[in-house]
Design a protein around this motif. Structure first.
Motif, PDB file in Angstrom:
ATOM      1  N   UNK A  35       0.860  -1.187   0.000  1.00 56.08           N
ATOM      2  CA  UNK A  35       0.000   0.000   0.000  1.00 56.08           C
ATOM      3  C   UNK A  35       0.895   1.236   0.000  1.00 56.08           C
ATOM      4  N   UNK A  36       0.481   2.274  -0.712  1.00 60.81           N
ATOM      5  CA  UNK A  36       1.274   3.502  -0.774  1.00 60.81           C
ATOM      6  C   UNK A  36       0.366   4.693  -0.492  1.00 60.81           C
ATOM      7  N   UNK A  37       0.973   5.864  -0.326  1.00 58.68           N
ATOM      8  CA  UNK A  37       0.208   7.084  -0.092  1.00 58.68           C
ATOM      9  C   UNK A  37      -0.577   7.032   1.201  1.00 58.68           C
ATOM     10  N   UNK A  38      -1.793   7.610   1.182  1.00 57.87           N
ATOM     11  CA  UNK A  38      -2.632   7.627   2.376  1.00 57.87           C
ATOM     12  C   UNK A  38      -2.994   6.246   2.861  1.00 57.87           C
ATOM     13  N   UNK A  86       8.432  -3.722 -11.652  1.00 54.10           N
ATOM     14  CA  UNK A  86       9.616  -4.399 -11.127  1.00 54.10           C
ATOM     15  C   UNK A  86      10.381  -3.416 -10.256  1.00 54.10           C
ATOM     16  N   UNK A  87      11.351  -3.906  -9.491  1.00 56.32           N
ATOM     17  CA  UNK A  87      12.129  -3.025  -8.627  1.00 56.32           C
ATOM     18  C   UNK A  87      12.837  -1.945  -9.432  1.00 56.32           C
ATOM     19  N   UNK A  88      13.389  -2.296 -10.595  1.00 49.24           N
ATOM     20  CA  UNK A  88      14.062  -1.291 -11.417  1.00 49.24           C
ATOM     21  C   UNK A  88      13.056  -0.281 -11.960  1.00 49.24           C
ATOM     22  N   UNK A  89      11.855  -0.731 -12.283  1.00 50.55           N
ATOM     23  CA  UNK A  89      10.823   0.183 -12.769  1.00 50.55           C
ATOM     24  C   UNK A  89      10.335   1.105 -11.654  1.00 50.55           C
ATOM     25  N   UNK A  90      10.319   0.581 -10.433  1.00 50.95           N
ATOM     26  CA  UNK A  90       9.933   1.430  -9.305  1.00 50.95           C
ATOM     27  C   UNK A  90      10.901   2.601  -9.177  1.00 50.95           C
ATOM     28  N   UNK A  91      12.201   2.325  -9.242  1.00 52.43           N
ATOM     29  CA  UNK A  91      13.198   3.389  -9.128  1.00 52.43           C
ATOM     30  C   UNK A  91      13.071   4.381 -10.276  1.00 52.43           C
ATOM     31  N   UNK A  92      12.766   3.873 -11.465  1.00 48.70           N
ATOM     32  CA  UNK A  92      12.586   4.748 -12.620  1.00 48.70           C
ATOM     33  C   UNK A  92      11.342   5.615 -12.446  1.00 48.70           C
ATOM     34  N   UNK A  93      10.241   4.989 -11.985  1.00 46.16           N
ATOM     35  CA  UNK A  93       8.997   5.740 -11.793  1.00 46.16           C
ATOM     36  C   UNK A  93       9.140   6.801 -10.708  1.00 46.16           C
ATOM     37  N   UNK A  94      10.034   6.557  -9.744  1.00 49.01           N
ATOM     38  CA  UNK A  94      10.233   7.506  -8.656  1.00 49.01           C
ATOM     39  C   UNK A  94      10.859   8.810  -9.132  1.00 49.01           C
ATOM     40  N   UNK A  95      11.242   8.860 -10.405  1.00 52.02           N
ATOM     41  CA  UNK A  95      11.678  10.136 -10.966  1.00 52.02           C
ATOM     42  C   UNK A  95      10.546  11.151 -10.971  1.00 52.02           C
ATOM     43  N   UNK A  97       8.016  13.055  -8.973  1.00 45.75           N
ATOM     44  CA  UNK A  97       8.025  13.436  -7.567  1.00 45.75           C
ATOM     45  C   UNK A  97       6.793  12.913  -6.830  1.00 45.75           C
ATOM     46  N   UNK A  98       5.645  12.945  -7.473  1.00 48.20           N
ATOM     47  CA  UNK A  98       4.428  12.469  -6.810  1.00 48.20           C
ATOM     48  C   UNK A  98       4.523  10.977  -6.495  1.00 48.20           C
ATOM     49  N   UNK A  99       5.089  10.204  -7.425  1.00 45.10           N
ATOM     50  CA  UNK A  99       5.265   8.771  -7.200  1.00 45.10           C
ATOM     51  C   UNK A  99       6.236   8.542  -6.052  1.00 45.10           C
ATOM     52  N   UNK A 100       7.334   9.300  -6.045  1.00 45.89           N
ATOM     53  CA  UNK A 100       8.337   9.140  -4.992  1.00 45.89           C
ATOM     54  C   UNK A 100       7.741   9.419  -3.617  1.00 45.89           C
ATOM     55  N   UNK A 101       6.912  10.454  -3.511  1.00 47.35           N
ATOM     56  CA  UNK A 101       6.301  10.783  -2.222  1.00 47.35           C
ATOM     57  C   UNK A 101       5.380   9.664  -1.752  1.00 47.35           C
ATOM     58  N   UNK A 102       4.603   9.094  -2.680  1.00 51.11           N
ATOM     59  CA  UNK A 102       3.726   7.988  -2.306  1.00 51.11           C
ATOM     60  C   UNK A 102       4.496   6.779  -1.827  1.00 51.11           C
ATOM     61  N   UNK A 103       5.634   6.497  -2.461  1.00 49.47           N
ATOM     62  CA  UNK A 103       6.432   5.323  -2.101  1.00 49.47           C
ATOM     63  C   UNK A 103       7.135   5.480  -0.754  1.00 49.47           C
ATOM     64  N   UNK A 104       7.298   6.722  -0.282  1.00 50.77           N
ATOM     65  CA  UNK A 104       7.898   6.916   1.041  1.00 50.77           C
ATOM     66  C   UNK A 104       7.021   6.318   2.138  1.00 50.77           C
ATOM     67  N   UNK A 105       5.730   6.156   1.841  1.00 52.93           N
ATOM     68  CA  UNK A 105       4.796   5.592   2.820  1.00 52.93           C
ATOM     69  C   UNK A 105       4.442   4.144   2.507  1.00 52.93           C
ATOM     70  N   UNK A 120      10.965  -0.289   0.721  1.00 55.10           N
ATOM     71  CA  UNK A 120      10.856   0.897   1.580  1.00 55.10           C
ATOM     72  C   UNK A 120      12.233   1.476   1.910  1.00 55.10           C
ATOM     73  N   UNK A 121      13.180   0.621   2.293  1.00 55.11           N
ATOM     74  CA  UNK A 121      14.514   1.128   2.638  1.00 55.11           C
ATOM     75  C   UNK A 121      15.215   1.714   1.424  1.00 55.11           C
ATOM     76  N   UNK A 122      14.999   1.102   0.245  1.00 54.59           N
ATOM     77  CA  UNK A 122      15.609   1.628  -0.985  1.00 54.59           C
ATOM     78  C   UNK A 122      15.068   3.006  -1.302  1.00 54.59           C
ATOM     79  N   UNK A 123      13.737   3.173  -1.178  1.00 56.96           N
ATOM     80  CA  UNK A 123      13.132   4.466  -1.507  1.00 56.96           C
ATOM     81  C   UNK A 123      13.578   5.550  -0.519  1.00 56.96           C
ATOM     82  N   UNK A 124      13.646   5.211   0.769  1.00 57.96           N
ATOM     83  CA  UNK A 124      14.084   6.198   1.757  1.00 57.96           C
ATOM     84  C   UNK A 124      15.543   6.584   1.533  1.00 57.96           C
ATOM     85  N   UNK A 125      16.379   5.598   1.243  1.00 56.20           N
ATOM     86  CA  UNK A 125      17.794   5.890   0.995  1.00 56.20           C
ATOM     87  C   UNK A 125      17.957   6.747  -0.250  1.00 56.20           C
ATOM     88  N   UNK A 126      17.181   6.428  -1.304  1.00 56.14           N
ATOM     89  CA  UNK A 126      17.252   7.210  -2.536  1.00 56.14           C
ATOM     90  C   UNK A 126      16.774   8.640  -2.294  1.00 56.14           C
TER      91      UNK A 126
END
Length: 740
Positions: A35-38, A86-95, A97-105, A120-126
């Motif tokens: 689950x992401x975002x709210x 995929x994990x690589x697509x997640x990192x690409x999609x996090x470019x 900003x709205x996607x990146x903010x949702x993934x922080x949660x 979660x740890x990858x997104x926070x570190x990134x």
């Protein structure tokens, strides 16, 4: 609805997602539903979508897992916002900003918990690694959203999620906190956020559909659901939450900007350096704090002086410092001491920098400590739809607008205080102008102004709508219109003040309230009234005679310097044989020491032994050495002292105003100068006048926030009043010297 209801909704949704995933019989490892975002935060409103991501290792083939998963979720009737990456697509999609903010949660729902943890740890570190580039992007995105949605505290139809001060901003603050660059999350933020979540839940439940905007007809039912007395109480509750989050957000962004401005890799000191900027007050990392060893209980003016310093420097008034001063500070006596009154005027004169400092004072209960009447208008909605702000915010905006107009009036302090009090009568059962008049008189008297000044302010509050009303509803050229105006405006100085207050009030109301047409009507009526009044005579302020030291009487070249420390700096008194250029030399000596001049007055004394030039300079440094000051003045006289150049006027700043008031004095030429307060202004003016062979019989220098308002009574050598030609030449020379 409360946090328990939100948790119940989230738990129910979690169970639905887990059952759907279990029914798919997907891979045991390398795939996870998160689950992401709210929804990731477990904060589902009654009509929230379920934001979920099916994430997998790059090497895992999902087959038909995704479609098998989504169909039962759709069939449940819940609205699903879903994606497969995929994990690589997640990192690409996090470019994005709205996607990146949702993934922080991101929060694990089903599948491989190890993969969810790694996500979660990858997104926070990134996020932390890229914080210096992503936070400016986030700030720009946030500002763009604010431009569209307005402020939760003031919008007529506020959006509790997207508006400035709404839930989206609370989430942004958590993202700033996650960067590890700034401490942005506070107990006050979390408390406000949770209460605003309760409001959003009730709004959606009342509407019976998704959406976060509060329509006017919803305030009454919302009050009932929140356990509040009425619709007005509901508005104040919601808008106060928005204001608190807005304040915390602005403060966090100021601190973030300060961190980002430091070079990459620079480490801050473990103990922040303190730069003393006024008695008891220091600057630390762009924030105004108490100086080391300062006891708040020793000085009742500290809160106002700290606020004035912060606003004048466009710095942050540290909330912890402000709260401590409110909690432990000494109570202001009645009437106020002069430093408190002067600090309030400086604070109000600071223009746009006033707002964030005033917000801090409001949040910590500081305003009520010196203006208890403020509570009557705090968060009070305007009855008129034309107003874009609540009453209290409108008042602050009026003060900021008035700060840009103080050059056009003879009593800027009365203009600023009138702007602060012009709507103080709102919230009563009577006409606010009528109700505000006695309140304003009471407040201004308590502040220590004279009875005459109190009457002027009270009259301005009573009649602050008169000028605009007459100009727009009556013929400005009709003598009867002028006569009605002059019934309530007794003199030219009051007319100046009313004209400036009218403009400031209108500009703070809405763009449509001060058009060029309306301005032209007001100015036509003011012009007619001014002609009827004639020019007011401005008397020279009488001054006391000071004893002339024997050393000065014996030696025509001697200069006496005496320094008298006081609670907010010191008074530097200089006495010497009067001559052309004496004041310029004294100003040069202070400029050489880079001592800012907050106020000054100068006059001539005559006795049996001769004529003496006396000047008193108010400076913020109580530790000046009289010997050093005298030595620097001597070097200026000799021509051996190098003086700092007058700082250039920044591009876009208003040019200086230099006016000759021919009828203000029969014995002198009166030059009135209004310009931005820059180092060396007084010295440059006095040097220019001395270069023309003119003497200064009397000078009255004052600094109001960022602006200098100086009046010089100028004569020819021998006490002769300059001619009109000389007056024009002097004004032109001074204007040119100041960069006009």
């Amino acid at each position: 609805m409360t946090a328990a209801h939100r948790q119940t909704r989230a738990t129910s949704a979690d169970e639905l997602c887990r059952q759907a995933y279990a029914a798919c019989d997907g891979p045991v490892a390398g795939v996870a539903l998160v689950a992401v975002g709210g929804y990731g935060r477990g904060e589902l409103a009654p009509h929230s979508d379920l934001d979920v991501v099916l994430v997998h290792e790059d090497s895992v083939d999902l087959g038909g897992l995704a479609s098998d998963l989504w169909y039962p979720l759709w069939d449940s009737g819940r609205k699903i916002d879903h994606s497969v990456r995929s994990m690589s697509q997640v990192l690409e999609a996090a470019g994005d900003l709205r996607v990146a903010l949702g993934l922080l949660d991101a929060r694990h729902l089903a599948g491989d918990p190890g993969l969810s943890l790694r996500l979660r740890t990858t997104m926070l570190a990134d996020w932390r690694r890229q914080a210096r580039s992503r936070l400016p992007e986030l700030k720009a995105l946030t500002r763009k959203r604010h431009d569209v949605t307005g402020e939760l505290a003031h919008a007529s139809v506020p959006d509790v999620k997207e508006a400035e001060g709404g839930l989206r901003d609370a989430g942004v603050l958590k993202a700033i906190e996650a960067s590890w660059l700034v401490d942005a999350s506070t107990p006050a933020l979390e408390a406000a956020r949770l209460m605003l979540l309760d409001v959003r839940d009730e709004v959606q439940d009342l509407a019976g559909r998704p959406g976060d905007r509060i329509a006017p007809e919803m305030w009454g039912p919302l009050a009932e659901r929140l356990g509040l007395p009425d619709a007005g109480a509901a508005q104040r509750h919601v808008r106060s939450l928005g204001r608190r989050i807005t304040h915390l957000s602005r403060l966090a962004w100021r601190r973030t900007d300060a961190v980002l401005a430091r070079p990459t890799g620079e480490k801050g000191r473990r103990t922040p350096a303190l730069e003393r900027i006024a008695p008891g007050i220091a600057l630390s990392r762009g924030e105004v704090v108490l100086d080391a060893g300062t006891n708040p209980g020793d000085d009742p003016t500290l809160l106002l002086r700290a606020a004035a310093e912060a606003a004048s420097r466009d710095a942050v008034l540290a909330p912890t410092t402000a709260a401590r001063l409110v909690r432990d500070g000494a109570e202001l006596p009645t009437p106020w001491p002069a430093p408190a009154r002067d600090a309030l005027v400086r604070l109000l004169a600071s223009g746009p920098a006033l707002l964030p400092v005033w917000e801090t004072l409001d949040e910590v209960g500081g305003i009520e400590s010196f203006l208890p009447e403020w509570e009557q208008v705090r968060l009070l909605p305007h009855a008129s739809a034309i107003h874009r702000f609540t009453v209290d915010r409108h008042v602050v905006e009026t003060c900021a607008e008035a700060g840009a107009l103080i050059r056009g009036v003879r009593r800027p302090d009365l203009l600023l205080v009138s702007a602060l009090l012009h709507d103080i009568g709102k919230g009563s059962l009577h006409d606010h102008s009528v109700a505000g008049e006695p309140l304003a008189r009471k407040v201004v008297t308590r502040m220590g102004f004279t009875d005459l000044d109190a009457e002027v302010v009270a009259s301005l509050v009573r009649w602050h709508l008169l000028l605009a009303g007459l100009a727009t509803t009556r013929d400005p050229d009709d003598p009867a219109t002028t006569a009605e105006l002059l019934t309530h405006v007794p003199d030219a100085a009051s007319l100046e003040l009313l004209r400036a207050l009218t403009e400031a009030d209108a500009r703070a109301t809405a763009p449509a309230a001060w058009t060029s047409w309306r301005e032209s009507l007001v100015d036509r009526l003011v012009s007619r009234a001014g002609q009827a009044l004639g020019t007011e005579i401005v008397p020279v302020v009488p001054v006391e005679a000071l004893p002339v030291p024997d050393a000065v009487r014996r030696d025509a070249g001697a200069v006496s310097v005496e320094i008298t420390p006081h609670e907010v700096g010191a008074t530097v008194t200089v006495i010497a044989a009067d001559r052309v250029g004496l004041l310029a030399d004294v100003a040069g000596g202070l400029a050489a020491l880079r001592v800012p001049v907050k106020a000054a007055r100068a006059w001539a004394q005559v006795d049996a032994d001769g004529e003496w030039g006396v000047s008193a300079w108010e400076v913020p440094d109580a530790y000046l050495d009289a010997t050093v000051v005298r030595e620097r003045i001597g070097r200026v006289v000799e021509g051996s002292q190098r003086l700092p150049d007058l700082a250039e006027r920044p591009t876009g700043e208003l040019p200086p105003i230099v006016e000759v008031r021919p009828d203000a004095s029969r014995a002198s030429l009166v030059l009135e100068i209004r310009t931005s307060d820059r180092p060396g202004v007084v010295h440059r003016v006095l040097t220019t006048l001395a270069g023309l062979g003119l003497t200064v019989a009397s000078a009255h220098v004052s600094t109001l926030g960022p602006q200098a308002v100086d009046v010089f009574y100028v004569q020819e050598v021998g006490g002769v009043r300059p001619t009109e030609e000389r007056a024009a030449a002097a004004a032109h020379a001074v204007r040119t010297a100041l960069g006009g």
